[in-house]
Design a protein around this motif. Structure first.
Motif, PDB file in Angstrom:
ATOM      1  N   GLN A  16      10.731  -7.278 -40.652  1.00 27.76           N
ATOM      2  CA  GLN A  16      11.647  -8.408 -40.804  1.00 27.76           C
ATOM      3  C   GLN A  16      11.746  -9.136 -39.477  1.00 27.76           C
ATOM      4  O   GLN A  16      11.254  -8.652 -38.453  1.00 27.76           O
ATOM      5  CB  GLN A  16      13.037  -7.934 -41.221  1.00 27.76           C
ATOM      6  N   PHE A  17      12.419 -10.278 -39.493  1.00 27.40           N
ATOM      7  CA  PHE A  17      12.583 -11.088 -38.290  1.00 27.40           C
ATOM      8  C   PHE A  17      14.053 -11.418 -38.084  1.00 27.40           C
ATOM      9  O   PHE A  17      14.811 -11.525 -39.051  1.00 27.40           O
ATOM     10  CB  PHE A  17      11.755 -12.375 -38.407  1.00 27.40           C
ATOM     11  N   HIS A  18      14.430 -11.572 -36.812  1.00 23.44           N
ATOM     12  CA  HIS A  18      15.792 -11.956 -36.471  1.00 23.44           C
ATOM     13  C   HIS A  18      15.759 -13.001 -35.366  1.00 23.44           C
ATOM     14  O   HIS A  18      14.732 -13.202 -34.724  1.00 23.44           O
ATOM     15  CB  HIS A  18      16.628 -10.737 -36.056  1.00 23.44           C
ATOM     16  N   TRP A  26      14.195  -0.754 -34.445  1.00 23.93           N
ATOM     17  CA  TRP A  26      13.797   0.141 -35.528  1.00 23.93           C
ATOM     18  C   TRP A  26      15.056   0.543 -36.288  1.00 23.93           C
ATOM     19  O   TRP A  26      16.042   0.972 -35.701  1.00 23.93           O
ATOM     20  CB  TRP A  26      13.086   1.357 -34.951  1.00 23.93           C
ATOM     21  N   HIS A  27      15.017   0.397 -37.613  1.00 22.05           N
ATOM     22  CA  HIS A  27      16.129   0.770 -38.493  1.00 22.05           C
ATOM     23  C   HIS A  27      15.647   1.910 -39.398  1.00 22.05           C
ATOM     24  O   HIS A  27      15.033   1.659 -40.449  1.00 22.05           O
ATOM     25  CB  HIS A  27      16.574  -0.428 -39.343  1.00 22.05           C
ATOM     26  N   PRO A  28      15.894   3.160 -38.981  1.00 24.31           N
ATOM     27  CA  PRO A  28      15.319   4.288 -39.726  1.00 24.31           C
ATOM     28  C   PRO A  28      15.820   4.422 -41.165  1.00 24.31           C
ATOM     29  O   PRO A  28      15.040   4.800 -42.046  1.00 24.31           O
ATOM     30  CB  PRO A  28      15.707   5.510 -38.892  1.00 24.31           C
ATOM     31  N   ARG A  29      17.078   4.113 -41.431  1.00 20.85           N
ATOM     32  CA  ARG A  29      17.592   4.288 -42.803  1.00 20.85           C
ATOM     33  C   ARG A  29      16.835   3.430 -43.810  1.00 20.85           C
ATOM     34  O   ARG A  29      16.536   3.885 -44.919  1.00 20.85           O
ATOM     35  CB  ARG A  29      19.077   3.961 -42.861  1.00 20.85           C
ATOM     36  N   SER A  34      12.627  -4.850 -37.158  1.00 23.03           N
ATOM     37  CA  SER A  34      12.987  -6.257 -37.025  1.00 23.03           C
ATOM     38  C   SER A  34      12.491  -6.751 -35.671  1.00 23.03           C
ATOM     39  O   SER A  34      12.702  -6.103 -34.650  1.00 23.03           O
ATOM     40  CB  SER A  34      14.503  -6.430 -37.127  1.00 23.03           C
ATOM     41  N   VAL A  35      11.800  -7.887 -35.686  1.00 25.41           N
ATOM     42  CA  VAL A  35      11.232  -8.473 -34.475  1.00 25.41           C
ATOM     43  C   VAL A  35      11.799  -9.880 -34.315  1.00 25.41           C
ATOM     44  O   VAL A  35      11.900 -10.623 -35.298  1.00 25.41           O
ATOM     45  CB  VAL A  35       9.689  -8.510 -34.539  1.00 25.41           C
ATOM     46  N   ARG A  36      12.162 -10.214 -33.081  1.00 24.46           N
ATOM     47  CA  ARG A  36      12.707 -11.553 -32.819  1.00 24.46           C
ATOM     48  C   ARG A  36      11.655 -12.610 -33.129  1.00 24.46           C
ATOM     49  O   ARG A  36      10.532 -12.524 -32.657  1.00 24.46           O
ATOM     50  CB  ARG A  36      13.187 -11.638 -31.369  1.00 24.46           C
ATOM     51  N   TYR A  44       5.025 -10.498 -29.385  1.00 19.01           N
ATOM     52  CA  TYR A  44       5.248 -10.076 -30.771  1.00 19.01           C
ATOM     53  C   TYR A  44       4.410  -8.834 -31.091  1.00 19.01           C
ATOM     54  O   TYR A  44       4.913  -7.836 -31.606  1.00 19.01           O
ATOM     55  CB  TYR A  44       4.896 -11.207 -31.745  1.00 19.01           C
ATOM     56  N   ARG A  45       3.131  -8.900 -30.767  1.00 20.98           N
ATOM     57  CA  ARG A  45       2.209  -7.800 -31.070  1.00 20.98           C
ATOM     58  C   ARG A  45       2.636  -6.509 -30.387  1.00 20.98           C
ATOM     59  O   ARG A  45       2.670  -5.441 -31.006  1.00 20.98           O
ATOM     60  CB  ARG A  45       0.812  -8.227 -30.616  1.00 20.98           C
ATOM     61  N   CYS A  46       2.991  -6.608 -29.104  1.00 19.27           N
ATOM     62  CA  CYS A  46       3.375  -5.410 -28.348  1.00 19.27           C
ATOM     63  C   CYS A  46       4.733  -4.872 -28.790  1.00 19.27           C
ATOM     64  O   CYS A  46       4.936  -3.657 -28.865  1.00 19.27           O
ATOM     65  CB  CYS A  46       3.362  -5.717 -26.858  1.00 19.27           C
ATOM     66  N   THR A  47       5.668  -5.778 -29.089  1.00 17.32           N
ATOM     67  CA  THR A  47       6.983  -5.351 -29.575  1.00 17.32           C
ATOM     68  C   THR A  47       6.853  -4.666 -30.927  1.00 17.32           C
ATOM     69  O   THR A  47       7.437  -3.597 -31.151  1.00 17.32           O
ATOM     70  CB  THR A  47       7.942  -6.556 -29.671  1.00 17.32           C
ATOM     71  N   LEU A  48       6.090  -5.263 -31.830  1.00 15.60           N
ATOM     72  CA  LEU A  48       5.904  -4.655 -33.144  1.00 15.60           C
ATOM     73  C   LEU A  48       5.240  -3.285 -33.019  1.00 15.60           C
ATOM     74  O   LEU A  48       5.676  -2.315 -33.654  1.00 15.60           O
ATOM     75  CB  LEU A  48       5.084  -5.574 -34.050  1.00 15.60           C
ATOM     76  N   ALA A  49       4.223  -3.169 -32.195  1.00 20.11           N
ATOM     77  CA  ALA A  49       3.557  -1.873 -32.003  1.00 20.11           C
ATOM     78  C   ALA A  49       4.531  -0.835 -31.447  1.00 20.11           C
ATOM     79  O   ALA A  49       4.549   0.318 -31.889  1.00 20.11           O
ATOM     80  CB  ALA A  49       2.352  -2.025 -31.085  1.00 20.11           C
ATOM     81  N   HIS A  50       5.362  -1.244 -30.492  1.00 21.15           N
ATOM     82  CA  HIS A  50       6.364  -0.344 -29.908  1.00 21.15           C
ATOM     83  C   HIS A  50       7.347   0.128 -30.986  1.00 21.15           C
ATOM     84  O   HIS A  50       7.629   1.327 -31.105  1.00 21.15           O
ATOM     85  CB  HIS A  50       7.101  -1.063 -28.779  1.00 21.15           C
TER      86      HIS A  50
END
Length: 127
Positions: A16-18, A26-29, A34-36, A44-50
């Motif tokens: 998702q995006f915010h 990361w929302h484990p439940r 969610s990526v800005r 974006y790529r590095c944040t999503l991978a993290h």
């Protein structure tokens, strides 16, 4: 180049995006990352991978987590992202052209931070 949408699907994680605030979460439940939305392609790529690294390691979140757990989880997510996005062959090829971390990062389309994480990992392995 690693297709992070495929990685997310294999981990059964929705993306998702915010707007505003932290780069990623990361929302484990809900098994959601969610990526800005205003991040550039590399961030974006590095944040999503993290964030997918947090999912891969089944990390927990919470205000009451001890700092040592938070630091360990951040290190694990960084290392997972670095291994996912940077191959030894690509790193060696890029470093042979110009050994500066910024140049390697630009060539491999990752952040300098992930290059430094990758370097520390392989220094530990070599010693």
């Amino acid at each position: 180049m690693t297709d992070l949408d495929v990685v997310a699907a294999r981990l059964n994680v929705a993306i998702q995006f915010h707007s505003g605030g932290e780069k990623g979460r990361w929302h484990p439940r809900s098994r959601t990352v969610s990526v800005r939305r205003d991040l550039g392609p590399v961030a974006y790529r590095c944040t999503l991978a993290h964030e997918l690294g947090h999912a891969r390691h089944h990390h927990i979140v919470g205000e009451d987590l001890p700092e040592w757990i938070v630091q360990r989880q951040e290190r694990e997510a960084d290392e997972w992202a670095a291994q996912l996005l940077i191959s030894e062959d690509d790193y060696a090829r890029s470093e042979s052209v110009c050994p500066h971390p910024g140049a390697i990062a630009r060539d491999l389309e990752v952040t300098v931070h992930l290059i430094e994480v990758w370097q520390r990992m392989y220094e530990r392995i070599a010693s």
